[in-house]
Design a protein around this motif. Structure first.
Motif, PDB file in Angstrom:
ATOM      1  N   PHE A   1       0.818  -1.214   0.000  1.00 15.15           N
ATOM      2  CA  PHE A   1       0.000   0.000   0.000  1.00 15.15           C
ATOM      3  C   PHE A   1       0.859   1.274   0.000  1.00 15.15           C
ATOM      4  O   PHE A   1       0.543   2.227  -0.730  1.00 15.15           O
ATOM      5  CB  PHE A   1      -0.983   0.023   1.167  1.00 15.15           C
ATOM      6  CG  PHE A   1      -1.769   1.303   1.215  1.00 15.15           C
ATOM      7  CD1 PHE A   1      -2.800   1.527   0.325  1.00 15.15           C
ATOM      8  CD2 PHE A   1      -1.447   2.297   2.124  1.00 15.15           C
ATOM      9  CE1 PHE A   1      -3.513   2.727   0.332  1.00 15.15           C
ATOM     10  CE2 PHE A   1      -2.146   3.502   2.148  1.00 15.15           C
ATOM     11  CZ  PHE A   1      -3.187   3.714   1.251  1.00 15.15           C
ATOM     12  N   PRO A   2       1.945   1.345   0.796  1.00 14.11           N
ATOM     13  CA  PRO A   2       2.771   2.552   0.722  1.00 14.11           C
ATOM     14  C   PRO A   2       3.293   2.845  -0.681  1.00 14.11           C
ATOM     15  O   PRO A   2       3.334   4.005  -1.105  1.00 14.11           O
ATOM     16  CB  PRO A   2       3.911   2.268   1.709  1.00 14.11           C
ATOM     17  CG  PRO A   2       3.308   1.318   2.696  1.00 14.11           C
ATOM     18  CD  PRO A   2       2.398   0.443   1.871  1.00 14.11           C
ATOM     19  N   ALA A   3       3.682   1.820  -1.426  1.00 10.14           N
ATOM     20  CA  ALA A   3       4.162   2.038  -2.802  1.00 10.14           C
ATOM     21  C   ALA A   3       3.052   2.592  -3.680  1.00 10.14           C
ATOM     22  O   ALA A   3       3.286   3.504  -4.492  1.00 10.14           O
ATOM     23  CB  ALA A   3       4.703   0.730  -3.375  1.00 10.14           C
ATOM     24  N   LEU A   4       1.849   2.056  -3.543  1.00 12.19           N
ATOM     25  CA  LEU A   4       0.713   2.577  -4.310  1.00 12.19           C
ATOM     26  C   LEU A   4       0.527   4.059  -4.035  1.00 12.19           C
ATOM     27  O   LEU A   4       0.316   4.862  -4.962  1.00 12.19           O
ATOM     28  CB  LEU A   4      -0.553   1.815  -3.931  1.00 12.19           C
ATOM     29  CG  LEU A   4      -1.868   2.382  -4.477  1.00 12.19           C
ATOM     30  CD1 LEU A   4      -2.063   1.984  -5.922  1.00 12.19           C
ATOM     31  CD2 LEU A   4      -3.054   1.938  -3.639  1.00 12.19           C
ATOM     32  N   TYR A   5       0.621   4.443  -2.771  1.00 11.68           N
ATOM     33  CA  TYR A   5       0.390   5.842  -2.414  1.00 11.68           C
ATOM     34  C   TYR A   5       1.525   6.745  -2.876  1.00 11.68           C
ATOM     35  O   TYR A   5       1.312   7.707  -3.623  1.00 11.68           O
ATOM     36  CB  TYR A   5       0.194   5.978  -0.903  1.00 11.68           C
ATOM     37  CG  TYR A   5       0.145   7.433  -0.477  1.00 11.68           C
ATOM     38  CD1 TYR A   5      -0.973   8.211  -0.758  1.00 11.68           C
ATOM     39  CD2 TYR A   5       1.228   8.036   0.153  1.00 11.68           C
ATOM     40  CE1 TYR A   5      -1.017   9.553  -0.411  1.00 11.68           C
ATOM     41  CE2 TYR A   5       1.196   9.375   0.512  1.00 11.68           C
ATOM     42  CZ  TYR A   5       0.072  10.133   0.226  1.00 11.68           C
ATOM     43  OH  TYR A   5       0.035  11.460   0.562  1.00 11.68           O
ATOM     44  N   PHE A   6       2.749   6.444  -2.451  1.00 12.99           N
ATOM     45  CA  PHE A   6       3.846   7.385  -2.658  1.00 12.99           C
ATOM     46  C   PHE A   6       4.254   7.531  -4.119  1.00 12.99           C
ATOM     47  O   PHE A   6       4.765   8.576  -4.520  1.00 12.99           O
ATOM     48  CB  PHE A   6       5.069   6.981  -1.818  1.00 12.99           C
ATOM     49  CG  PHE A   6       4.891   7.226  -0.344  1.00 12.99           C
ATOM     50  CD1 PHE A   6       4.728   8.511   0.162  1.00 12.99           C
ATOM     51  CD2 PHE A   6       4.898   6.167   0.550  1.00 12.99           C
ATOM     52  CE1 PHE A   6       4.571   8.741   1.521  1.00 12.99           C
ATOM     53  CE2 PHE A   6       4.736   6.380   1.918  1.00 12.99           C
ATOM     54  CZ  PHE A   6       4.568   7.672   2.402  1.00 12.99           C
ATOM     55  N   THR A   7       4.051   6.504  -4.931  1.00 14.42           N
ATOM     56  CA  THR A   7       4.441   6.619  -6.339  1.00 14.42           C
ATOM     57  C   THR A   7       3.291   7.063  -7.227  1.00 14.42           C
ATOM     58  O   THR A   7       3.409   7.054  -8.455  1.00 14.42           O
ATOM     59  CB  THR A   7       5.008   5.288  -6.876  1.00 14.42           C
ATOM     60  OG1 THR A   7       3.963   4.298  -6.907  1.00 14.42           O
ATOM     61  CG2 THR A   7       6.169   4.803  -6.021  1.00 14.42           C
ATOM     62  N   GLY A   8       2.173   7.473  -6.624  1.00 19.92           N
ATOM     63  CA  GLY A   8       1.035   7.929  -7.415  1.00 19.92           C
ATOM     64  C   GLY A   8       1.371   9.009  -8.430  1.00 19.92           C
ATOM     65  O   GLY A   8       0.986   8.912  -9.603  1.00 19.92           O
ATOM     66  N   PRO A   9       2.101  10.073  -8.028  1.00 19.01           N
ATOM     67  CA  PRO A   9       2.381  11.153  -8.993  1.00 19.01           C
ATOM     68  C   PRO A   9       3.161  10.703 -10.221  1.00 19.01           C
ATOM     69  O   PRO A   9       2.979  11.271 -11.300  1.00 19.01           O
ATOM     70  CB  PRO A   9       3.190  12.151  -8.156  1.00 19.01           C
ATOM     71  CG  PRO A   9       2.722  11.935  -6.756  1.00 19.01           C
ATOM     72  CD  PRO A   9       2.490  10.451  -6.664  1.00 19.01           C
ATOM     73  N   VAL A  10       4.024   9.702 -10.112  1.00 16.32           N
ATOM     74  CA  VAL A  10       4.781   9.257 -11.286  1.00 16.32           C
ATOM     75  C   VAL A  10       4.004   8.228 -12.098  1.00 16.32           C
ATOM     76  O   VAL A  10       4.465   7.780 -13.147  1.00 16.32           O
ATOM     77  CB  VAL A  10       6.165   8.678 -10.899  1.00 16.32           C
ATOM     78  CG1 VAL A  10       6.991   9.723 -10.179  1.00 16.32           C
ATOM     79  CG2 VAL A  10       6.039   7.416 -10.052  1.00 16.32           C
ATOM     80  N   ASN A  11       2.821   7.856 -11.599  1.00 15.40           N
ATOM     81  CA  ASN A  11       1.985   6.888 -12.309  1.00 15.40           C
ATOM     82  C   ASN A  11       0.626   7.466 -12.686  1.00 15.40           C
ATOM     83  O   ASN A  11      -0.347   6.735 -12.834  1.00 15.40           O
ATOM     84  CB  ASN A  11       1.818   5.625 -11.471  1.00 15.40           C
ATOM     85  CG  ASN A  11       3.079   4.781 -11.445  1.00 15.40           C
ATOM     86  OD1 ASN A  11       3.502   4.271 -12.477  1.00 15.40           O
ATOM     87  ND2 ASN A  11       3.699   4.654 -10.286  1.00 15.40           N
ATOM     88  N   ASN A  12       0.589   8.808 -12.840  1.00 14.06           N
ATOM     89  CA  ASN A  12      -0.573   9.505 -13.382  1.00 14.06           C
ATOM     90  C   ASN A  12      -1.796   9.511 -12.471  1.00 14.06           C
ATOM     91  O   ASN A  12      -2.926   9.625 -12.953  1.00 14.06           O
ATOM     92  CB  ASN A  12      -0.970   8.936 -14.761  1.00 14.06           C
ATOM     93  CG  ASN A  12       0.087   9.178 -15.800  1.00 14.06           C
ATOM     94  OD1 ASN A  12       0.869  10.118 -15.698  1.00 14.06           O
ATOM     95  ND2 ASN A  12       0.133   8.325 -16.815  1.00 14.06           N
TER      96      ASN A  12
END
Length: 325
Positions: A86-97
């Motif tokens: 879940f942390p990866a889903l959240y924190f990398t949101g901006p680079v994944n549109n």
């Protein structure tokens, strides 16, 4: 009839539910099976993620679904093999549109500092530089989070009720502060155990569901062989902290779902027959042994099981909202 599912090529019917296994395995990492995670897609356009263990995020992204549509996550408990990605889903949101807020639901704690709100507060503190640097370099709207902590001891309590979809939680027996989930929509009912022993709440509240996804462990002797567990460890973990396969069969024979799905074990040529044999001692109904990218399409008329063919070389799906308002 097509026996595989190509993500993005089939629209759901207005009355149809689709469930995709993103992680069916264990805390022992392997390429074949990520840790626990299931995506539920509904004909009304809603999408829900149940658990998000390690390795599940890349499987989710391989489906080509825009991240803005994947904003609702329900965590049955906070073990890494159910919440670690879940942390990866959240924190990398901006680079994944992603340009929308992420919403997460998780249980309260036996101690307040063990609950979902405290868990997330400390994760954000630990990754504060990550969050700040992502948000300053790219559109920061994807770095918003709503944390919904609910009482893990409440029985059949509504924790989500929007757009005709109701999600309830029931207590689970797994090191305390653990829950299972029941989703109802349009006359269809989906139940997900996360981790639990069979229990009276599952018995009372999942009777006759359309699809029941419940953990089932390999026998203790195989745990000793495959994991090098001591006998006491294998027996305790495999029968007291988790659901032994024959016990899975027993609870399914009592609750009689339209389809029972066993997950949370390494589904291989030698383990699957052992799990199947134990389940069939106590249950003779419809059954699937889950593995990653298994897909279930559910309507009132039929339940169809297939395997998804996914993109191993995916890039982020397109932006859904206007990027620069």
């Amino acid at each position: 009839t097509q026996h595989v599912y190509y993500p993005g090529t089939e629209e759901l019917k207005p009355d149809e539910m689709r469930i995709i296994a993103l992680g069916t395995g264990m805390p022992m990492p392997r390429l074949k099976q990520a840790a626990a995670s299931f995506l539920v897609e509904l004909g009304n356009g809603d999408k829900f993620i149940f658990d998000m263990g390690e390795g599940s995020y890349e499987r989710l992204m391989s489906l080509g679904i825009p991240l803005d549509q994947l904003s609702k996550v329900f965590l049955g408990h906070l073990h890494l093999d159910h919440a670690g990605d879940f942390p990866a889903l959240y924190f990398t949101g901006p680079v994944n549109n992603r340009l929308t807020q992420v919403r997460v639901w998780g249980p309260s704690g036996v101690k307040p500092e063990w609950g979902t709100k405290s868990w997330w507060k400390h994760i954000q503190a630990a990754w504060a530089w990550e969050e700040a640097s992502r948000g300053s370099a790219l559109d920061p709207r994807g770095l918003q989070v709503e944390v919904n902590e609910f009482d893990w001891t409440a029985v059949n309590k509504v924790i989500y009720n929007e757009n005709g979809v109701t999600i309830r939680s029931i207590p689970a027996i797994h090191a305390d502060q653990s829950v299972s989930f029941i989703l109802e929509w349009n006359g269809l009912k989906f139940a997900f155990s996360s981790d639990t022993l069979p229990n009276k709440w599952w018995r009372d509240h999942t009777m006759g569901v359309d699809i029941a996804i419940h953990e089932a462990f390999i026998p203790p002797d195989l745990m000793m062989e495959k994991f090098q567990f001591a006998p006491s460890e294998a027996i305790f973990v495999g029968t007291q902290g988790h659901t032994y396969a024959a016990a899975f069969g027993k609870i399914m024979s009592i609750t009689k779902p339209r389809l029972a799905v066993a997950y949370h074990f390494q589904n291989d040529f030698d383990t699957a027959p052992a799990v199947m044999a134990e389940i069939r001692k106590t249950y003779d109904g419809p059954l699937d042994l889950a593995t990653d990218f298994m897909v279930w399409n559910v309507t009132k008329e039929e339940i169809r099981t297939r395997m998804a063919v996914t993109n191993h070389e995916n890039f982020p799906a397109p932006i859904q909202r206007q990027k620069y308002p």
